[in-house]
Design a protein around this motif. Structure first.
Motif, mmCIF file in Angstrom:
data_model
loop_
_atom_site.group_PDB
_atom_site.id
_atom_site.type_symbol
_atom_site.label_atom_id
_atom_site.label_comp_id
_atom_site.label_asym_id
_atom_site.label_seq_id
_atom_site.Cartn_x
_atom_site.Cartn_y
_atom_site.Cartn_z
ATOM 1 N N ASN A 1 -16.640 8.092 -3.169
ATOM 2 C CA ASN A 1 -15.351 8.470 -2.571
ATOM 3 C C ASN A 1 -14.684 7.283 -1.888
ATOM 4 O OD1 ASN A 1 -15.702 11.120 -3.418
ATOM 5 N ND2 ASN A 1 -16.617 11.771 -1.497
ATOM 6 N N TYR A 2 -15.490 6.456 -1.232
ATOM 7 C CA TYR A 2 -14.949 5.259 -0.574
ATOM 8 C C TYR A 2 -14.387 4.287 -1.610
ATOM 9 C CZ TYR A 2 -14.932 0.881 2.061
ATOM 10 O OH TYR A 2 -14.577 -0.315 2.632
ATOM 11 N N ILE A 3 -15.089 4.156 -2.734
ATOM 12 C CA ILE A 3 -14.607 3.279 -3.808
ATOM 13 C C ILE A 3 -13.292 3.808 -4.376
ATOM 14 C CG2 ILE A 3 -15.106 2.484 -6.153
ATOM 15 C CD1 ILE A 3 -18.033 2.292 -5.371
ATOM 16 N N ASP A 4 -13.197 5.120 -4.552
ATOM 17 C CA ASP A 4 -11.944 5.708 -5.049
ATOM 18 C C ASP A 4 -10.791 5.443 -4.078
ATOM 19 O OD1 ASP A 4 -13.200 6.654 -7.295
ATOM 20 O OD2 ASP A 4 -13.591 8.641 -6.465
ATOM 21 N N LEU A 5 -11.080 5.539 -2.782
ATOM 22 C CA LEU A 5 -10.044 5.253 -1.787
ATOM 23 C C LEU A 5 -9.562 3.810 -1.904
ATOM 24 C CD1 LEU A 5 -8.386 5.849 0.782
ATOM 25 C CD2 LEU A 5 -10.417 5.218 2.109
ATOM 26 N N LEU A 6 -10.496 2.870 -2.016
ATOM 27 C CA LEU A 6 -10.118 1.460 -2.137
ATOM 28 C C LEU A 6 -9.334 1.212 -3.423
ATOM 29 C CD1 LEU A 6 -13.268 -0.481 -0.867
ATOM 30 C CD2 LEU A 6 -11.215 0.175 0.378
ATOM 31 N N LYS A 7 -9.713 1.881 -4.503
ATOM 32 C CA LYS A 7 -8.985 1.726 -5.764
ATOM 33 C C LYS A 7 -7.530 2.179 -5.604
ATOM 34 C CE LYS A 7 -12.808 2.153 -9.073
ATOM 35 N NZ LYS A 7 -13.379 2.985 -10.151
ATOM 36 N N GLN A 8 -7.332 3.320 -4.949
ATOM 37 C CA GLN A 8 -5.969 3.825 -4.761
ATOM 38 C C GLN A 8 -5.158 2.897 -3.855
ATOM 39 O OE1 GLN A 8 -6.263 7.864 -3.351
ATOM 40 N NE2 GLN A 8 -7.482 8.534 -5.082
ATOM 41 N N VAL A 9 -5.799 2.396 -2.797
ATOM 42 C CA VAL A 9 -5.097 1.478 -1.889
ATOM 43 C C VAL A 9 -4.715 0.197 -2.625
ATOM 44 C CG1 VAL A 9 -5.360 0.050 0.168
ATOM 45 C CG2 VAL A 9 -6.181 2.410 0.179
ATOM 46 N N MET B 1 -0.904 -1.074 -3.213
ATOM 47 C CA MET B 1 -0.457 -2.357 -2.672
ATOM 48 C C MET B 1 -0.005 -3.299 -3.786
ATOM 49 S SD MET B 1 -3.166 -3.111 0.407
ATOM 50 C CE MET B 1 -2.180 -4.478 1.025
ATOM 51 N N ASP B 2 -0.696 -3.275 -4.932
ATOM 52 C CA ASP B 2 -0.293 -4.130 -6.042
ATOM 53 C C ASP B 2 1.070 -3.703 -6.586
ATOM 54 O OD1 ASP B 2 -1.252 -6.224 -8.137
ATOM 55 O OD2 ASP B 2 -0.606 -4.527 -9.354
ATOM 56 N N THR B 3 1.251 -2.391 -6.766
ATOM 57 C CA THR B 3 2.537 -1.891 -7.262
ATOM 58 C C THR B 3 3.669 -2.213 -6.279
ATOM 59 O OG1 THR B 3 1.397 -0.083 -8.403
ATOM 60 C CG2 THR B 3 3.767 0.162 -8.041
ATOM 61 N N PHE B 4 3.397 -2.003 -4.994
ATOM 62 C CA PHE B 4 4.397 -2.288 -3.965
ATOM 63 C C PHE B 4 4.746 -3.772 -3.933
ATOM 64 C CE2 PHE B 4 5.082 -3.501 0.543
ATOM 65 C CZ PHE B 4 6.307 -2.890 0.730
ATOM 66 N N GLY B 5 3.715 -4.625 -3.982
ATOM 67 C CA GLY B 5 3.956 -6.065 -3.927
ATOM 68 C C GLY B 5 4.755 -6.568 -5.114
ATOM 69 N N ARG B 6 4.401 -6.120 -6.304
ATOM 70 C CA ARG B 6 5.126 -6.563 -7.492
ATOM 71 C C ARG B 6 6.570 -6.056 -7.484
ATOM 72 N NH1 ARG B 6 1.668 -9.059 -10.820
ATOM 73 N NH2 ARG B 6 -0.546 -8.634 -10.564
ATOM 74 N N SER C 1 1.057 -8.927 -0.501
ATOM 75 C CA SER C 1 0.563 -7.591 -0.838
ATOM 76 C C SER C 1 -0.263 -7.623 -2.118
ATOM 77 C CB SER C 1 1.738 -6.617 -0.980
ATOM 78 O OG SER C 1 1.286 -5.325 -1.308
ATOM 79 N N VAL C 2 0.198 -8.384 -3.109
ATOM 80 C CA VAL C 2 -0.561 -8.517 -4.362
ATOM 81 C C VAL C 2 -1.900 -9.205 -4.104
ATOM 82 C CG1 VAL C 2 -0.576 -9.603 -6.649
ATOM 83 C CG2 VAL C 2 1.500 -8.501 -5.803
ATOM 84 N N ASP C 3 -1.889 -10.257 -3.274
ATOM 85 C CA ASP C 3 -3.135 -10.960 -2.944
ATOM 86 C C ASP C 3 -4.107 -10.046 -2.196
ATOM 87 O OD1 ASP C 3 -2.052 -13.196 -4.116
ATOM 88 O OD2 ASP C 3 -1.399 -14.093 -2.222
ATOM 89 N N ALA C 4 -3.586 -9.221 -1.290
ATOM 90 C CA ALA C 4 -4.442 -8.274 -0.569
ATOM 91 C C ALA C 4 -5.042 -7.252 -1.531
ATOM 92 C CB ALA C 4 -3.640 -7.578 0.531
ATOM 93 N N ALA C 5 -4.236 -6.815 -2.500
ATOM 94 C CA ALA C 5 -4.754 -5.868 -3.499
ATOM 95 C C ALA C 5 -5.879 -6.498 -4.320
ATOM 96 C CB ALA C 5 -3.620 -5.399 -4.411
ATOM 97 N N ASP C 6 -5.741 -7.777 -4.673
ATOM 98 C CA ASP C 6 -6.806 -8.468 -5.403
ATOM 99 C C ASP C 6 -8.084 -8.556 -4.573
ATOM 100 O OD1 ASP C 6 -5.101 -8.813 -7.536
ATOM 101 O OD2 ASP C 6 -4.469 -10.824 -6.950
ATOM 102 N N ALA C 7 -7.938 -8.819 -3.279
ATOM 103 C CA ALA C 7 -9.116 -8.901 -2.401
ATOM 104 C C ALA C 7 -9.810 -7.546 -2.298
ATOM 105 C CB ALA C 7 -8.701 -9.391 -1.014
#
Length: 301
Positions: free
Chosen positions: A27-35, A39-44, A81-87
């Motif tokens: 569940n924690y992994i799913d949360l991180l995937k959604q975040v 963040m990637d969509t928002f940043g782009r 935001s894109v860099d944070a999503a990659d991290a």
């Protein structure tokens, strides 16, 4: 001799805990995937918006510099935001690898435990069956002994009857010894299987303990890194906003307007003002003097 069946309740509790732990991690992994995806969509989207935006060509001065700073800050904001999503995606990869390994270990342990538990149950069943057979043979031996005593006490007992009772007693004794030996072998087998199960369960508990400690430590460190990512992202966002504020401070509205007026005015010097010259009353009766002539002479002056 220990012929009791081991209680598997402890193993079931630990197995259930490992199952719940894997579910929590998933569940924690799913949360991180959604975040990370958000963040990637928002940043782009921010990057595309900033690069596609065009500033007004007629804008000038510090206000134009402020608009440029805003556009640049929005683009940097999107890239951050894109860099944070990659991290965050890197954290997802690390946790997913652990989760896959933990699920395989739990699956293998449950299969091995199920097999050994079945062996313990089978050993106990053999012990119980051997015990019943031994008791049955002992009961037959007692019956044979009782019958032999009854025959021996008969005054008119024939030698053939005595011989037959004696042989039956001997066979009953051998059968009882054989049944007792089988019972003992079944008990030894069951104890060996039970000891093997206990050794495996102890090793399995240690493995589960190590995996759970590793999982808690991994999730804790992951949450710490996520907090650092969010903190750094917030600091960078504040820096971008501060650059916009700094640029806006330098905007002087009165100066911007006066500069615009100075650039776009049609004459460099103001026109000559009109001068009113009174016309004499007598000239109004002269036919050659007209209003247009007087006005022209006045403008000329």
């Amino acid at each position: 001799q220990n012929v009791e069946v081991g209680n598997f309740g402890g193993w079931e509790i630990i197995s259930q805990r490992m199952k719940e732990a894997n579910k929590i991690t998933a569940n924690y992994i799913d949360l991180l995937k959604q975040v990370a995806s958000a963040m990637d969509t928002f940043g782009r989207a921010l990057i595309k918006t900033a690069r596609d935006s065009r500033l007004p060509d007629m804008e000038h001065g510090e206000l134009k510099a402020s608009l440029l700073a805003a556009r640049t800050s929005v683009e940097y904001w999107g890239q951050d935001s894109v860099d944070a999503a990659d991290a965050i995606t890197t954290e997802v990869t690390q946790l997913s690898q652990y989760l896959t390994q933990a699920k395989l270990i739990c699956k293998h342990a449950k299969e091995q435990a199920k097999q050994r538990q079945q062996q313990v149950r089978e050993g106990m069943r053999r012990v119980q069956q051997a015990q019943r057979e031994s008791q049955k043979k002992l009961q037959e031996l007692m019956d044979k002994e009782t019958n032999k005593l009854r025959v021996d006490s008969k005054p008119d007992a024939k030698p053939k009857e005595l011989e037959k009772a004696l042989q039956a007693g001997v066979r009953s004794v051998e059968a009882a010894k054989e049944a007792e030996l089988q019972h003992k072998d079944a008990v030894n087998f069951h104890n060996a299987v039970l000891n093997e199960w206990c050794s495996y369960a102890h090793s399995g508990f240690n493995t589960f303990q190590n995996k759970e400690e590793h999982r808690v430590r991994l999730v804790r460190d992951s949450l710490w890194r996520i907090a650092n990512i969010c903190s750094l992202f917030a600091v960078q966002l504040d820096q971008h906003q501060e650059s916009i504020r700094t640029a806006l401070i330098h905007v002087d509205v009165a100066k911007e307007l006066s500069t615009w007026v100075a650039i776009h005015k049609t004459l460099q010097t103001p026109p000559i003002p009109l001068v009113y010259t009174p016309i004499a009353r007598s000239s109004l009766n002269t036919p050659s003097a007209s209003f247009s002539t007087s006005a022209r002479s006045t403008l000329t002056e």
